[in-house]
Design a protein around this motif. Structure first.
Motif, short mmCIF file in Angstrom:
data_model
loop_
_atom_site.label_atom_id
_atom_site.label_comp_id
_atom_site.label_asym_id
_atom_site.label_seq_id
_atom_site.Cartn_x
_atom_site.Cartn_y
_atom_site.Cartn_z
N GLY A 248 0.79 -1.22 0.00
CA GLY A 248 0.00 0.00 0.00
C GLY A 248 0.82 1.27 0.00
N ARG B 100 -1.43 2.61 -11.11
CA ARG B 100 -0.64 2.67 -9.87
C ARG B 100 0.71 3.35 -10.08
NH1 ARG B 100 1.12 -1.85 -7.51
NH2 ARG B 100 1.26 -3.06 -9.46
N ASN C 148 2.77 3.83 -6.66
CA ASN C 148 1.80 3.92 -5.57
C ASN C 148 1.08 2.60 -5.40
OD1 ASN C 148 2.43 6.69 -5.32
ND2 ASN C 148 0.84 7.24 -6.81
N SER C 149 0.43 2.44 -4.27
CA SER C 149 -0.36 1.23 -3.98
C SER C 149 0.46 -0.02 -4.25
CB SER C 149 -1.64 1.23 -4.82
OG SER C 149 -2.42 2.37 -4.57
#
Length: 128
Positions: A15, A67, A84-85
């Motif tokens: 995450g 992402r 990201n993520s």
């Protein structure tokens, strides 16, 4: 001497986010397409994202769409990969590569065309 140096890797929890940098020396990135590739243990190297030199067109692997974001700062002679993520499956050594003449960014990223210059890689580990 043409050189690409990656940085920004590290250990991050699922995450989380990381931003990788690919700094060029010995040549001007303005005229080169740049790609980010990764290789996980026991797996083949795969293309993650690529960006053209001309119109800034980009390509993303399906596994990272939405992402990851690739961008370039020609003034700093650097290309970035904002991740990201992050998920554990993103764990790999990440490499940047450059070439002055490519058919398309897709060809570069699916590795039907292999770029001529590569960095040494930076490790990204996604784990709790």
């Amino acid at each position: 001497q043409v050189q690409l140096v990656e940085s920004g890797g590290g250990l991050v929890q699922p995450g989380g986010s990381l931003r990788l940098s690919c700094a060029a020396s010995g040549f001007t990135l303005d005229y080169y397409a740049i790609g980010w590739f990764r290789q996980a243990p026991g797996k083949e190297r795969e293309g993650v994202s690529c960006i053209s030199s001309s119109d800034g067109s980009t390509y993303y692997a399906d596994s990272v769409k939405g992402r990851f974001t690739i961008s370039r700062d020609n003034a700093k002679n650097t290309v970035y990969l904002q991740m990201n993520s992050l998920i554990p499956e993103d764990t790999a050594v990440y490499y940047c590569a450059a070439d002055g003449e490519i058919p398309t960014v897709q060809a570069m990223c699916i590795m039907s065309f292999l770029p001529g210059s590569w960095g040494q890689g930076t490790q990204v580990t996604v784990s709790s």
